[in-house]
Design an enzyme around this catalytic site. Structure first.
Site, short mmCIF file in Angstrom:
data_model
loop_
_atom_site.label_atom_id
_atom_site.label_comp_id
_atom_site.label_asym_id
_atom_site.label_seq_id
_atom_site.Cartn_x
_atom_site.Cartn_y
_atom_site.Cartn_z
N HIS A 270 -5.38 -2.51 11.39
CA HIS A 270 -6.62 -3.26 11.22
C HIS A 270 -7.70 -2.66 12.10
O HIS A 270 -7.44 -2.17 13.18
CB HIS A 270 -6.41 -4.73 11.60
CG HIS A 270 -7.44 -5.65 11.05
ND1 HIS A 270 -8.64 -5.88 11.68
CD2 HIS A 270 -7.48 -6.33 9.89
CE1 HIS A 270 -9.36 -6.71 10.95
NE2 HIS A 270 -8.69 -7.00 9.85
N ASP A 328 -2.63 -8.69 4.37
CA ASP A 328 -2.25 -8.19 3.06
C ASP A 328 -0.77 -7.85 2.94
O ASP A 328 -0.29 -7.55 1.84
CB ASP A 328 -3.08 -6.94 2.75
CG ASP A 328 -4.55 -7.29 2.65
OD1 ASP A 328 -5.35 -6.71 3.40
OD2 ASP A 328 -4.89 -8.20 1.87
C1 SDX Z 1 -8.59 -6.07 5.41
O1 SDX Z 1 -12.24 -5.78 8.68
C2 SDX Z 1 -11.63 -6.83 8.27
O2 SDX Z 1 -11.71 -7.91 8.86
C3 SDX Z 1 -10.85 -6.64 6.97
C4 SDX Z 1 -9.97 -7.82 6.55
C5 SDX Z 1 -10.79 -9.01 6.15
O3 SDX Z 1 -10.26 -10.13 6.19
O4 SDX Z 1 -11.96 -8.81 5.69
O5 SDX Z 1 -9.10 -8.16 7.62
C6 SDX Z 1 -9.13 -7.44 5.33
O6 SDX Z 1 -9.21 -5.17 4.94
C7 SDX Z 1 -7.28 -5.85 6.15
C8 SDX Z 1 -6.88 -4.35 6.17
C9 SDX Z 1 -6.27 -4.02 4.80
N1 SDX Z 1 -6.03 -2.56 4.70
C10 SDX Z 1 -4.79 -2.05 4.74
O7 SDX Z 1 -3.79 -2.70 5.00
C11 SDX Z 1 -4.73 -0.57 4.40
C12 SDX Z 1 -3.79 0.12 5.42
N2 SDX Z 1 -4.44 0.07 6.72
C13 SDX Z 1 -5.21 1.25 7.09
O8 SDX Z 1 -5.87 1.86 6.04
C14 SDX Z 1 -6.01 1.00 8.35
O9 SDX Z 1 -5.23 0.32 9.26
C15 SDX Z 1 -7.35 0.32 8.26
C16 SDX Z 1 -8.23 0.90 7.23
C17 SDX Z 1 -7.18 -1.13 8.00
C18 SDX Z 1 -8.00 0.54 9.59
O10 SDX Z 1 -8.17 1.95 9.68
P1 SDX Z 1 -8.56 2.58 11.06
O11 SDX Z 1 -9.80 1.94 11.56
O12 SDX Z 1 -8.53 4.07 10.97
O13 SDX Z 1 -7.37 2.07 11.94
P2 SDX Z 1 -7.28 2.32 13.42
O14 SDX Z 1 -8.53 2.87 14.01
O15 SDX Z 1 -6.76 1.07 14.02
O16 SDX Z 1 -6.20 3.50 13.41
C19 SDX Z 1 -5.63 3.86 14.59
C20 SDX Z 1 -4.63 4.96 14.24
C21 SDX Z 1 -5.21 6.09 13.39
O17 SDX Z 1 -4.51 7.26 13.76
P3 SDX Z 1 -5.24 8.30 14.77
O18 SDX Z 1 -6.52 8.72 14.08
O19 SDX Z 1 -5.47 7.53 16.06
O20 SDX Z 1 -4.22 9.43 14.92
O21 SDX Z 1 -3.55 4.42 13.46
C22 SDX Z 1 -3.48 5.10 12.21
C23 SDX Z 1 -4.80 5.76 11.98
O22 SDX Z 1 -4.63 6.92 11.19
N3 SDX Z 1 -3.25 4.07 11.21
C24 SDX Z 1 -2.20 4.04 10.40
C25 SDX Z 1 -2.35 2.88 9.64
N4 SDX Z 1 -3.47 2.25 10.03
C26 SDX Z 1 -4.02 3.00 10.98
N5 SDX Z 1 -1.16 4.88 10.23
C27 SDX Z 1 -0.26 4.53 9.28
N6 SDX Z 1 -0.34 3.41 8.51
C28 SDX Z 1 -1.37 2.57 8.67
N7 SDX Z 1 -1.46 1.48 7.93
#
Ligand code: SDX
Length: 393
Positions: A270, A328
């Site tokens: 998130h 989700d």
């Molecule tokens: C919603 O914003 C909100 O409030 C949204 C929401 C709402 O109610 O409106 O809460 C609803 O959108 C929830 C999120 C739903 N999306 C997913 O579940 C899709 C899978 N999650 C990822 O795509 C991701 O976690 C995001 C898009 C949600 C966040 O992406 P970020 O901002 O890149 O995540 P982060 O900065 O916390 O990541 C930190 C690290 C990164 O690696 P590095 O660049 O540090 O090496 O963790 C990795 C990311 O690549 N990472 C993941 C991951 N999520 C983050 N690696 C593997 N699997 C994942 N799911």
């Protein structure tokens, strides 16, 4: 070299703004709506009461709640001419495409008579959107499966009315199961608002130009559709189905950690929560209740989800990056067990989030310091240079 940015009152260069509606502490996994914890609202309130709270700032008295529910219930029908709008779509159109278009089309129905500077007009728009979204969402579902539209009924609660419009058919009686209506209502509460997420920021930015509120909500629905945002519930279920069995989990955990692989664990991580999403806790409980109600407590998808969560939460990669299940992760299993096709999952998210978008739009419009949003940039392009004629390039 970073430039000096003049921060717009409504939007800083990071796109942030002031709000009194929702508070999130991502490190602690706290979510409050007008100060009330989400788990208390999910267990003790109902969706229309939460709508009243988000829009008005206080929980309603019994009389205020009764009047509000009567108002919403009596705005659930849509203009018969509006039904023809659906005929313009192919039968296999994704329901999110239909709903995005339909809500945008409402701006044609309620445009000329709408003055967003008139508080009464804003209130009526809010009522119409919250009331009509379930009817439109159910029609999108019925249209995509080729079944007759089912009209709303005024003797049913908000969630029960929606379930009946989705699953009833004229050929037989349909009784909404109380456990399903309660689960649906609680799922709506969990999705109602979430501070300045991508789709809410889209609505605020569109609304800051003074655009028609129905058109602004259509922009929010379009943004929510993405798999990184609201589309994750559909993507998370597809992922669990693709994994299929517990023994294949390590393969997907490895892929999620492999930077060369675009695969991410859907329903995990998130932008703000670096702890357990408090909504996911309630959603998991609701998932078990629904699966028990339909006799699917041994659903293999749930077994994969529970084991995937256990393994990921013990994996150093996910621990170090503070990746936890979000709302989700369990919602897809729950909605599938309730009878919804995966294409409808994000539509349900949009239905519930409509009140959050409306409340945030209303808060922005009523802010006297509000100016048009203008997020800034860090320019990294070419320095100033003179034009070269084509024969000199
Ligand atoms: C919603 O914003 C909100 O409030 C949204 C929401 C709402 O109610 O409106 O809460 C609803 O959108 C929830 C999120 C739903 N999306 C997913 O579940 C899709 C899978 N999650 C990822 O795509 C991701 O976690 C995001 C898009 C949600 C966040 O992406 P970020 O901002 O890149 O995540 P982060 O900065 O916390 O990541 C930190 C690290 C990164 O690696 P590095 O660049 O540090 O090496 O963790 C990795 C990311 O690549 N990472 C993941 C991951 N999520 C983050 N690696 C593997 N699997 C994942 N799911």
């Amino acid at each position: 070299q970073t430039g000096h940015f003049t921060l717009d009152p409504g939007f800083t260069s990071t796109g942030s703004c002031e709000s009194q509606i929702t508070f999130i502490d991502g490190e602690k996994g706290v979510l409050l709506h007008r100060g009330y914890p989400i788990d208390q609202l999910a267990e003790k309130s109902d969706f229309l009461e939460v709508c009243y709270l988000l829009l008005n700032g206080e929980l309603p008295t019994a009389a205020e709640l009764s009047e509000y529910k009567h108002t919403i219930t009596n705005h659930t029908m849509i203009h018969t001419q509006f039904d023809r709008f659906f005929d313009g779509f192919r039968r296999d159109a994704h329901p999110m495409a239909i709903v995005t278009g339909a809500i945008g089309a409402l701006s044609a129905f309620y445009h000329d008579s709408l003055d967003i500077n008139n508080p009464q007009h804003r209130l009526i728009s809010a009522h119409r959107l919250i009331a009509k979204m379930p009817t439109i969402a159910a029609r999108a579902h019925k249209y995509s499966i080729g079944q007759p539209f089912i009209s709303p009924r005024n003797d049913l609660g908000y969630a029960a009315n929606f379930l009946r419009m989705c699953f009833a058919v004229p050929a037989e009686d349909y009784q909404v199961q109380e456990v399903m209506a309660r689960a649906m209502d609680r799922i709506f509460i969990l999705h109602a608002d979430h501070e300045q997420n991508a789709s809410t920021s889209t609505v605020r930015l569109a609304g800051s130009s003074g655009a028609n509120p129905f058109a602004c909500m259509a922009a929010g629905i379009a943004c929510l559709w993405g798999p990184s945002h609201g589309g994750a519930n559909e993507a998370a279920l597809t992922m669990l189905q693709e994994i299929g069995t517990v023994d294949r989990i390590p393969e997907y955990i490895a892929r999620a950690k492999d930077k060369s692989d675009p695969f991410r664990l859907m329903g995990f991580g998130h932008r703000v929560y670096k702890n357990y999403d408090p909504r996911a806790t309630v959603m998991q409980k609701t998932c078990h209740e629904v699966l028990d109600a339909v006799g699917a407590h041994n659903d293999p998808l749930l077994q994969v989800a529970v084991e995937l969560e256990r393994i990921a939460l013990e994996d150093p990669y996910f621990v170090e990056k503070k990746l936890y299940p979000n709302i989700d992760f369990y919602s897809g299993i729950t909605l599938k067990a309730m009878g919804f096709p995966t294409e409808m999952f994000t539509v349900l998210f949009a239905l519930a989030r409509t009140v959050g978008w409306v409340a945030q739009w209303q808060e922005m419009i009523e802010d006297p310091t509000q100016r048009i949003g203008r997020p800034r940039q860090i320019y990294t392009g070419a320095a100033k240079r003179d034009y070269l004629p084509v024969n000199k390039r």
